[in-house]
Design a protein around this motif. Structure first.
Motif, PDB file in Angstrom:
ATOM      1  N   ALA A 120      41.316  33.864  63.815  1.00  0.00           N
ATOM      2  CA  ALA A 120      41.973  34.963  63.188  1.00  0.00           C
ATOM      3  C   ALA A 120      41.386  35.635  61.892  1.00  0.00           C
ATOM      4  N   ILE A 121      40.853  34.582  61.066  1.00  0.00           N
ATOM      5  CA  ILE A 121      39.907  35.127  59.848  1.00  0.00           C
ATOM      6  C   ILE A 121      38.737  35.999  60.415  1.00  0.00           C
ATOM      7  N   ARG A 122      38.192  35.654  61.687  1.00  0.00           N
ATOM      8  CA  ARG A 122      36.999  36.188  62.121  1.00  0.00           C
ATOM      9  C   ARG A 122      37.548  37.654  62.520  1.00  0.00           C
ATOM     10  N   ARG A 123      38.546  37.773  62.903  1.00  0.00           N
ATOM     11  CA  ARG A 123      38.997  38.906  63.287  1.00  0.00           C
ATOM     12  C   ARG A 123      39.632  40.057  62.433  1.00  0.00           C
ATOM     13  N   THR A 124      39.510  39.404  61.062  1.00  0.00           N
ATOM     14  CA  THR A 124      40.239  40.311  60.095  1.00  0.00           C
ATOM     15  C   THR A 124      39.556  41.405  59.988  1.00  0.00           C
ATOM     16  N   GLY A 125      40.293  42.707  59.812  1.00  0.00           N
ATOM     17  CA  GLY A 125      39.604  44.104  59.746  1.00  0.00           C
ATOM     18  C   GLY A 125      38.919  44.219  58.316  1.00  0.00           C
ATOM     19  N   LYS A 126      38.127  45.356  58.314  1.00  0.00           N
ATOM     20  CA  LYS A 126      37.220  45.466  57.312  1.00  0.00           C
ATOM     21  C   LYS A 126      38.002  45.743  56.189  1.00  0.00           C
ATOM     22  N   LYS A 127      38.977  46.317  56.128  1.00  0.00           N
ATOM     23  CA  LYS A 127      39.767  46.698  54.927  1.00  0.00           C
ATOM     24  C   LYS A 127      40.369  45.332  54.248  1.00  0.00           C
ATOM     25  N   ALA A 128      41.013  44.460  54.915  1.00  0.00           N
ATOM     26  CA  ALA A 128      41.421  43.186  54.397  1.00  0.00           C
ATOM     27  C   ALA A 128      40.298  42.417  53.935  1.00  0.00           C
ATOM     28  N   LEU A 129      39.228  42.404  54.422  1.00  0.00           N
ATOM     29  CA  LEU A 129      38.125  41.763  54.243  1.00  0.00           C
ATOM     30  C   LEU A 129      37.515  42.391  52.890  1.00  0.00           C
ATOM     31  N   VAL A 130      37.268  43.471  52.617  1.00  0.00           N
ATOM     32  CA  VAL A 130      36.908  44.067  51.326  1.00  0.00           C
ATOM     33  C   VAL A 130      37.862  43.869  50.277  1.00  0.00           C
ATOM     34  N   ILE A 131      39.010  43.964  50.662  1.00  0.00           N
ATOM     35  CA  ILE A 131      40.191  43.843  49.400  1.00  0.00           C
ATOM     36  C   ILE A 131      40.224  42.350  49.116  1.00  0.00           C
ATOM     37  N   ALA A 202      44.072  34.733  53.564  1.00  0.00           N
ATOM     38  CA  ALA A 202      43.556  33.664  54.619  1.00  0.00           C
ATOM     39  C   ALA A 202      42.123  33.518  54.180  1.00  0.00           C
ATOM     40  N   VAL A 203      41.401  34.891  53.968  1.00  0.00           N
ATOM     41  CA  VAL A 203      39.876  34.852  53.670  1.00  0.00           C
ATOM     42  C   VAL A 203      39.718  34.132  52.318  1.00  0.00           C
ATOM     43  N   ASN A 204      40.805  34.548  51.322  1.00  0.00           N
ATOM     44  CA  ASN A 204      40.609  33.977  49.885  1.00  0.00           C
ATOM     45  C   ASN A 204      40.645  32.599  50.029  1.00  0.00           C
ATOM     46  N   ASP A 205      41.624  31.726  50.866  1.00  0.00           N
ATOM     47  CA  ASP A 205      41.798  30.379  50.761  1.00  0.00           C
ATOM     48  C   ASP A 205      40.507  29.622  51.158  1.00  0.00           C
ATOM     49  N   VAL A 206      39.970  30.241  52.187  1.00  0.00           N
ATOM     50  CA  VAL A 206      38.681  29.611  52.804  1.00  0.00           C
ATOM     51  C   VAL A 206      37.590  29.636  51.927  1.00  0.00           C
ATOM     52  N   VAL A 351      43.944  34.165  28.994  1.00  0.00           N
ATOM     53  CA  VAL A 351      43.750  33.853  30.396  1.00  0.00           C
ATOM     54  C   VAL A 351      44.889  34.515  31.334  1.00  0.00           C
ATOM     55  N   ILE A 352      46.200  34.686  30.812  1.00  0.00           N
ATOM     56  CA  ILE A 352      47.084  35.357  31.876  1.00  0.00           C
ATOM     57  C   ILE A 352      46.720  36.628  32.085  1.00  0.00           C
ATOM     58  N   PHE A 353      46.130  37.429  30.979  1.00  0.00           N
ATOM     59  CA  PHE A 353      45.942  38.892  30.983  1.00  0.00           C
ATOM     60  C   PHE A 353      44.745  38.833  32.304  1.00  0.00           C
ATOM     61  N   ASN A 354      43.486  38.195  31.977  1.00  0.00           N
ATOM     62  CA  ASN A 354      42.556  37.995  32.845  1.00  0.00           C
ATOM     63  C   ASN A 354      42.842  37.576  34.042  1.00  0.00           C
ATOM     64  N   ALA A 355      43.654  36.828  34.408  1.00  0.00           N
ATOM     65  CA  ALA A 355      43.917  36.485  35.861  1.00  0.00           C
ATOM     66  C   ALA A 355      44.884  37.428  36.354  1.00  0.00           C
ATOM     67  N   CYS A 356      45.756  38.253  35.806  1.00  0.00           N
ATOM     68  CA  CYS A 356      46.556  39.333  36.223  1.00  0.00           C
ATOM     69  C   CYS A 356      45.503  40.549  36.609  1.00  0.00           C
ATOM     70  N   PHE A 357      44.761  41.005  35.604  1.00  0.00           N
ATOM     71  CA  PHE A 357      44.191  42.213  35.581  1.00  0.00           C
ATOM     72  C   PHE A 357      42.939  42.043  36.546  1.00  0.00           C
ATOM     73  N   GLY A 358      42.165  40.830  36.531  1.00  0.00           N
ATOM     74  CA  GLY A 358      41.238  40.558  37.536  1.00  0.00           C
ATOM     75  C   GLY A 358      41.689  41.073  39.093  1.00  0.00           C
ATOM     76  N   LYS A 359      42.862  40.247  39.442  1.00  0.00           N
ATOM     77  CA  LYS A 359      43.493  40.579  40.735  1.00  0.00           C
ATOM     78  C   LYS A 359      43.855  41.941  40.861  1.00  0.00           C
ATOM     79  N   ILE A 360      44.738  42.262  39.955  1.00  0.00           N
ATOM     80  CA  ILE A 360      45.278  43.639  40.381  1.00  0.00           C
ATOM     81  C   ILE A 360      44.247  44.717  40.145  1.00  0.00           C
ATOM     82  N   ALA A 361      43.732  44.694  39.258  1.00  0.00           N
ATOM     83  CA  ALA A 361      42.466  45.908  39.188  1.00  0.00           C
ATOM     84  C   ALA A 361      41.624  45.926  40.486  1.00  0.00           C
ATOM     85  N   GLY A 362      40.915  44.524  40.762  1.00  0.00           N
ATOM     86  CA  GLY A 362      40.156  44.573  41.806  1.00  0.00           C
ATOM     87  C   GLY A 362      40.553  45.069  42.989  1.00  0.00           C
ATOM     88  N   THR A 363      41.862  44.629  43.319  1.00  0.00           N
ATOM     89  CA  THR A 363      42.632  44.875  44.623  1.00  0.00           C
ATOM     90  C   THR A 363      42.803  46.396  44.678  1.00  0.00           C
TER      91      THR A 363
END
Length: 796
Positions: A120-131, A202-206, A351-363
């Motif tokens: 299923a991870i191999r079939r992950t679309g380009k959008k989900a993979l890039v995000i 799922a990609v992030n987990d691996v 630490v909390i700001f960087n954790a939230c900002f990194g995930k939210i801004a990157g996504t």
């Protein structure tokens, strides 16, 4: 041991014995390993479960309660009492507690591996993979920057490279199992946001596990870079060995475990032993025993019953008893009091700001490039910020390897707790997708235009309900050139905290029905029944799946009925018939589901008391031979039941008997009813049924005069051999049983017909007609939260 100058050296405490001789021998059981461990397990499990109940109204995943429970049991709260801490969690007992907790964790990581399907991870679309890549890379970079700040302030003297990687991993992780449960709880699984989040997580987990392996390889007392290289090379060789040797062994056992047959105990034993052996090998290499278990879990074939049986065998013991011990063990290492002063609290905020900002801004940044709407992108960012057990594993390994000290460990644990805690309330506040269907006209079976399409949402809990379901659909389709019949077959699945719930979500997202297998060699009789039935020209059957907690699954049912423009929701009765003819309840929760559906439904509702309509298999159309009875007392529900019966009477294999009950002169059954209006509508549909009986010999119309309940019982008993009774829920009549009913959703007549005293062979369908005047307020409440977890694949 004494020194030469007579000064005694410190003496190590003697190891704890396993068992005591009992209190009568003047021995305290808490001074011995086994009884102390039993008390610790009971204390931890009870405490975390109570916290889970307290946090349930806040819709928090259970992992939050377990993390908080572990912290409260530690030196941050209850453990501040030295007496309490030394009584229940003395230092000499921690080796036993940590060992058992890590064995539980070992098997939990095996379950996590079983949840992840690499295909299923191999079939992950380009959008989900890039995000997913964006959700990992930016937090990782910010984690590197954060590590430089922490290393120069509170975490001095540690290896720079290993600390840098650990911080990057800690900030970039997304907890896939926790995210899946949050999405299911918020009914976002089948939205675009839910699909992207699940694939990206799922990609992030691996990737997170690969990065963690790298971080562990870089730690250790020997700082020679060659050691880290050897650890990574040996880890790669182990993975190659697992793919070439272990995978074929697991595949062989899976092939030898076909559907319908019990999995051999030897295969279960071999697999569980392989988990331990793989854990030993990876621990010997210097990565961590958890990686071996995780790899074995990934390699187990996901098709067939083998993986499901493995999950079933170990998940309750591991998740219910052993895993909370790991949270307790982690909490005992977490001292929130170590965060002192403005500098420490400032670092926590950083630490909390960087954790939230990194995930939210990157996504958000990458999502907007793919033209994802801003609110959906923001929601994705908060969802990807979910932490959980994997985060705690990373932090505990970092503390054990001396990469994190007490203060930095406490800061990162609080960061994980905070980011996960805020996910549910923030997502609920910012993202409210519109899932309400377009307004539609035909919300009842009774209608003037009989050539319109009839849509039915038919729900079932298990394969036990399906033969009767298909036979009822066959009886409902008619044969004339009337409206087309479209049926949505919805599998109702309870979302639990078990690991199997995640596997269930995977399968439902993949193909609609959890037991649905697109491989042609699958001989499951239910699949064959649906596939054969779809060949009927006049019926479309579309499988769906609703995955929710039972206290909210009615929202999925009602939302789906509204979106699919259904005229009738068919619900299974919460009791099923045993071999001796008595009715056995599936549980009070299932009982409440039916009652909630009746209150909130946007269309008519039927509750089916299944006593094997047509037997245990699908009946061929040419062999259908059912006798059906409609007891007609009057009122809108009875009119709906009669309208359904008249449609069924079109089928050549159906014999319909309409029993019109007329009260004795001067007898009034329902003083609140608008007698004149109701009577006109009753007479209208009765005239239609009488005309139908004149043109169709299979329709019989009889009139019965009733002066007491004995008259009604006698008339119904004379028809007790009928295949199916169609009865209105709120028929204007008197109670037919002495002791009343514990099933108000069946009404007075339905309760009597459903009792074992009446019949053990006649199925009963109790129908409530949609009434906008009665359902308006409840429908408004429902519309405000009209979101569903109902997954529908393409038409079957």
């Amino acid at each position: 041991m004494a020194t030469n100058n007579g000064i005694s050296a410190p003496v190590c405490p003697a190891p704890m014995k396993a068992t005591s001789n009992g209190a009568f021998q003047n021995e305290n059981p808490l001074d011995f390993a086994l009884p102390l461990l039993i008390v610790q397990i009971i204390l931890v499990v009870s405490f975390t479960r109570i916290l889970a109940i307290i946090l349930r109204p806040l819709r928090q995943p259970r992992v939050i309660a377990e993390i908080i429970g572990g912290i409260l049991l530690g030196p941050s709260a209850l453990g501040r009492s030295e007496k309490l801490l030394n009584t229940f969690f003395p230092k000499r007992s921690m080796t036993v507690l940590d060992t058992l907790a890590n064995i539980g964790l070992l098997y939990f990581l095996f379950l996590v591996g079983l949840e992840l399907d690499i295909r299923a991870i191999r079939r992950t679309g380009k959008k989900a993979l890039v995000i997913a890549a964006a959700g990992i890379s930016l937090p990782f970079v910010l984690g590197i920057g954060t590590s430089l700040v922490l290393r120069s302030t509170i975490n001095k003297g540690v290896n720079q490279i290993s600390f840098l990687v650990f911080m990057g991993v800690a900030l970039s992780i997304t907890a896939f199992p926790v995210l899946a449960r949050i999405l299911a709880e918020l009914k976002l699984l089948t939205t675009d946001v839910g699909r992207i989040a699940m694939s990206a997580a799922a990609v992030n987990d691996v990737v997170a596990w690969v990065l963690l392996a790298l971080a562990i390889a870089l730690t250790g007392s020997n700082h020679s870079p060659l050691v880290s290289v050897w650890v990574l090379l040996c880890g790669a060789v182990f993975i190659l060995f697992a793919i070439l040797v272990l995978k074929p062994i697991l595949a062989f056992m899976a092939r030898r475990s076909p559907d319908g047959e019990p999995v051999k105990e030897l295969y279960i034993c071999i697999t569980l032993s392989l988990v331990l052996a793989a854990g030993f090998v990876t621990d010997t290499i210097g990565i961590h025993a958890l990686f071996g278990a995780f790899v074995v879990g990934i390699l187990v074939p996901k098709d067939g019953p083998f993986a499901g049986v493995l999950i079933e065998k170990i998940e309750d013991l591991v998740s219910g008893l052993f895993l909370p011990l790991y949270f307790a063990s982690s909490g005992l290492k977490t001292n929130v009091a170590s965060i002192k002063g403005a500098q420490s609290w400032g670092l926590l905020v950083l630490v909390i700001f960087n954790a939230c900002f990194g995930k939210i801004a990157g996504t958000i940044g990458l999502s907007m490039l793919f033209k994802v709407p801003f609110m959906e992108a923001l929601t994705l960012g908060f969802l990807m910020n979910t932490k959980g057990l994997v985060e705690l594993i990373v932090l505990n390994i970092g503390k054990d390897r001396k990469v994190l000290n007490d203060q930095s460990f406490a800061i990162l644990v609080l960061m994980a707790l905070f980011t996960t805690f805020i996910t549910t309330p923030i997502v609920m506040a910012i993202y409210k997708p519109t899932r309400k269907g377009k307004p539609y006209k035909h919300r009842r079976i009774q209608r003037k235009d009989l050539d319109t399409e009839l849509r039915i949402l038919s729900c079932f809990h298990s394969t036990r309900n399906i033969p009767t379901l298909i036979n009822l659909i066959e009886a409902s389709r008619g044969i004339r050139k009337r409206g087309h019949l479209c049926v949505y077959a919805m599998h109702l699945m309870e979302l639990s905290e078990r690991s199997s719930a995640i596997s269930m979500i995977h399968k439902a997202r993949k193909n609609g029905l959890p037991f649905w297998n697109k491989k042609r060699e699958d001989q499951d009789q239910m699949v064959i029944a649906f596939e054969a039935y779809q060949q009927l020209r006049s019926v479309t059957v579309r499988p769906m799946t609703a995955i929710s907690a039972l206290n909210s699954i009615h929202e999925d049912i009602c939302t789906s009925a509204d979106r699919k423009r259904a005229a009738l929701i068919l619900m299974p009765f919460h009791k099923h018939q045993r071999l001796d003819g008595s009715m056995e309840s599936l549980g009070h929760s299932f009982h409440l589901v039916n009652q909630r559906v009746l209150r909130h439904a946007p269309c008519s509702v039927g509750i089916l008391v299944d006593r094997g309509l047509g037997g245990t298999t699908q009946v061929v159309a040419s062999e259908v031979s059912y006798s059906m009875v409609v007891p007609f007392f009057g009122g809108q529900d009875d009119r709906e039941a009669l309208a359904y019966g008249m449609r069924m009477a079109e089928h050549p294999g159906i014999k319909l008997t309409v029993l019109k009950f007329t009260p004795k002169t001067g007898m009034s059954l329902d003083p609140k009813a608008d007698v004149e209006t109701e009577s006109d509508m009753d007479n209208e549909i009765l005239s239609e049924s009488i005309n139908l009986s004149k043109n169709n010999e299979s329709v019989i119309h009889e009139e019965k005069t009733m002066s007491s309940k004995e008259d009604i019982i006698a008339a119904l008993s004379s028809m007790s051999n009928a295949s199916l009774f169609l009865v209105g829920r709120m028929s204007p009549t008197m109670p037919l049983t002495e002791r009343g009913t514990d099933c108000p959703e069946l009404g007075l007549v339905g309760s009597y017909l459903a009792s074992s005293d009446f019949s053990t062979t006649s199925s009963v369908l109790v129908i409530q007609q949609y009434d906008p005047s009665k359902n308006a307020m409840e429908k408004l409440l429902y519309d405000s939260n009209g979101v569903s977890n109902a997954a529908e694949p393409s038409s079957v």
